[in-house]
Design an enzyme around this catalytic site. Structure first.
Site, PDB file in Angstrom:
ATOM      1  CD  GLU A  50       1.476   1.058   7.598  1.00  0.00           C
ATOM      2  OE1 GLU A  50       0.990   1.151   6.451  1.00  0.00           O
ATOM      3  OE2 GLU A  50       1.297   0.071   8.321  1.00  0.00           O
TER       4      GLU A  50
ATOM      5  N   GLY B   2       0.778  -1.242   0.000  1.00  0.00           N
ATOM      6  CA  GLY B   2       0.000   0.000   0.000  1.00  0.00           C
ATOM      7  C   GLY B   2       0.805   1.286   0.000  1.00  0.00           C
TER       8      GLY B   2
ATOM      9  CG  ASP C 115      -8.435   0.035  10.130  1.00  0.00           C
ATOM     10  OD1 ASP C 115      -9.186   0.670  10.874  1.00  0.00           O
ATOM     11  OD2 ASP C 115      -8.832  -0.914   9.435  1.00  0.00           O
TER      12      ASP C 115
ATOM     13  CG  ASP D 170      -5.592  -3.866  -1.837  1.00  0.00           C
ATOM     14  OD1 ASP D 170      -5.220  -3.420  -0.731  1.00  0.00           O
ATOM     15  OD2 ASP D 170      -5.872  -5.065  -2.012  1.00  0.00           O
TER      16      ASP D 170
ATOM     17  CE  LYS E   4     -10.183   3.015   7.324  1.00  0.00           C
ATOM     18  NZ  LYS E   4     -10.675   1.660   7.056  1.00  0.00           N
TER      19      LYS E   4
ATOM     20  CG  PHE F  13     -12.387  -0.740   2.952  1.00  0.00           C
ATOM     21  CD1 PHE F  13     -11.468  -1.331   3.810  1.00  0.00           C
ATOM     22  CD2 PHE F  13     -12.207  -0.883   1.590  1.00  0.00           C
ATOM     23  CE1 PHE F  13     -10.404  -2.070   3.317  1.00  0.00           C
ATOM     24  CE2 PHE F  13     -11.146  -1.621   1.074  1.00  0.00           C
ATOM     25  CZ  PHE F  13     -10.249  -2.217   1.953  1.00  0.00           C
ATOM     26  CB  VAL F  14     -10.534   4.881   1.711  1.00  0.00           C
ATOM     27  CG1 VAL F  14     -11.575   5.785   2.326  1.00  0.00           C
ATOM     28  CG2 VAL F  14      -9.372   4.656   2.677  1.00  0.00           C
TER      29      VAL F  14
END
Ligand code: IMP
Length: 179
Positions: A98, A43, A102, A158, A130, A151-152
Site C-alpha cells: 500500500e 498509488g 489514512d 496524486d 498517517k 494531504f501529501v
C-alpha cells in the site's frame, strides 16, 4: 522542487534508504519462500517497483484496483473493486503493498476480502501511515514512515491524478486545491 509544492515531507534519499531497509527485513522474514506482492493501484505502483528490487526472496506480482478518493482529498468510505487479481492466492504468502494508510477503510475491506481466499499468510506493507488517523484498527506488519495528518503527493500519490511522478513526497501549496 516542483513549483506547486509548498514543502517536502520525505526526500528521495530518505524514501529510498527506508525501502532498502524494508526490503531486507521482509526478505529475511520470508527466507526462500516465494511471496506474492499485491499492489493496490494506482498509488502503490511506484512503491512496489522499488520495494521488489530491494527484495532477495522469490517475488511474484499481482495488482488490484479499488475506488478511493477520485479528485477529492477526503475518504468516501465507499470501497469498490475496479480490478481484481489475475490469479488465485490460495496457499500462497501474500504481502499487500500500500502507498498510504489514512482512515484504514480501504485496507480493512481489502484484507477481509483477501482472507476469504485462504492465503497461506497475509501481511501488509505500507510506505506511509498517517499518524493518529486510523478509524479502523489495521495490523500493518511493515510501515515505512509515520507522517502527520496532511494531504501529501508524490512517489505514486496524486491530487486529481497529478504529481505521482515526483521522486519525493510533499505538501501542495494551498492555492492548488482552491484553483
Ligand atoms: P483510506 O481508506 O482512508 O486509508 O485511504 C487510502 C487511500 O486514499 C490511499 O491508498 C490513497 O490512494 C488515498 N489517500 C489517502 N491519503 C492520501 C494523501 O495524503 N495523498 C494522496 N492520496 C491519499
Amino acid at each position: 522542487m516542483h513549483e506547486d509544492i509548498d514543502h517536502v515531507v520525505l526526500s528521495e534519499e530518505e524514501i529510498q534508504e527506508r525501502i532498502a531497509e524494508l526490503g531486507s527485513e521482509i526478505s529475511a522474514n520470508y527466507g526462500d519462500e516465494p511471496v506474492l506482492l499485491i499492489a493496490v493501484l494506482r498509488g502503490a505502483a511506484i512503491f512496489i517497483a522499488d520495494l521488489a528490487r530491494q527484495m532477495t526472496c522469490p517475488v511474484e506480482f499481482d495488482f488490484m484496483a479499488v475506488s478511493s478518493y477520485g479528485s477529492s482529498t477526503r475518504s468516501s468510505g465507499v470501497v469498490r473493486i475496479l480490478k481484481d487479481l489475475d490469479e488465485t492466492i490460495e496457499e500462497r504468502h501474500v504481502l499487500v503493498v500500500e502507498d498510504i494508510l489514512d482512515t484504514g477503510l480501504t485496507l480493512k475491506y481489502l484484507l477481509k476480502n483477501l482472507a476469504t481466499r485462504k492465503p497461506k499468510s497475509l501481511e501488509v506493507v505500507t510506505l506511509l501511515s498517517k499518524h493518529g488517523k486510523q478509524r479502523v484498527p489495521i495490523t500493518c506488519k511493515y510501515v515505512g514512515f509515520e507522517i502527520p495528518d496532511e494531504f501529501v503527493v508524490g512517489y505514486g500519490l496524486d491530487f486529481a491524478e497529478r504529481y505521482r511522478n515526483l521522486p519525493y513526497i510533499g505538501v501542495l501549496k494551498p492555492e492548488i486545491y482552491t484553483d
